[in-house]
Design an enzyme around this catalytic site. Sequence first.
Site, PDB file in Angstrom:
ATOM      1  N   GLY A   1       0.779  -1.233   0.000  1.00  0.00           N
ATOM      2  CA  GLY A   1       0.000   0.000   0.000  1.00  0.00           C
ATOM      3  C   GLY A   1       0.808   1.279   0.000  1.00  0.00           C
ATOM      4  N   CYS A   2       2.101   1.190  -0.145  1.00  0.00           N
ATOM      5  CA  CYS A   2       2.933   2.387  -0.210  1.00  0.00           C
ATOM      6  C   CYS A   2       3.170   2.742  -1.680  1.00  0.00           C
ATOM      7  CB  CYS A   2       4.274   2.159   0.477  1.00  0.00           C
ATOM      8  SG  CYS A   2       4.149   1.858   2.245  1.00  0.00           S
ATOM      9  N   SER A   3       3.225   4.023  -1.979  1.00  0.00           N
ATOM     10  CA  SER A   3       3.466   4.425  -3.362  1.00  0.00           C
ATOM     11  C   SER A   3       4.896   4.093  -3.785  1.00  0.00           C
ATOM     12  CB  SER A   3       3.173   5.908  -3.567  1.00  0.00           C
ATOM     13  OG  SER A   3       3.989   6.695  -2.726  1.00  0.00           O
TER      14      SER A   3
END
Length: 135
Positions: free
Chosen positions: A46-48
């Site tokens: 879920g991290c860019s």
Amino acid sequence: MSRIEDLFAEYDFLDADDRYRLLIDLGRTLEPMPAALKTDATLVRGCSASVWVYPTRRDDGRLHFLADSNAAITKGIIALVLLVVQDAHPADILATDIGAALAPFDLRNQLSSNRTQGIPNMIALIRETAARFSA
């Protein structure tokens, strides 16, 4: 004062550009994470940017986290998160409101949503790790 409070005292006096630089410099203080530990299993979802977190357990039961990111500002963010929990006992990590400790930094308003979207996932992974080691 704790390490996080000391850092906030400095952060609070800076303008936006200098706050970015402070976070980037904080990321540079992370101990090197061996490339072999940067796997799908240690990747924070879920991290860019790509963020890896790998827990180790000290002889005294404290948790020590190795972490890295392929983006400088994100590396600074995970370093900031780790300031709250690094080398703590699992029960202490579980008792700590990491989000509240980070709240004074107001990262959601200081950084783009792309930069901050993964913070809850970083915190969740650390808390899940602490729960696993405290069982």
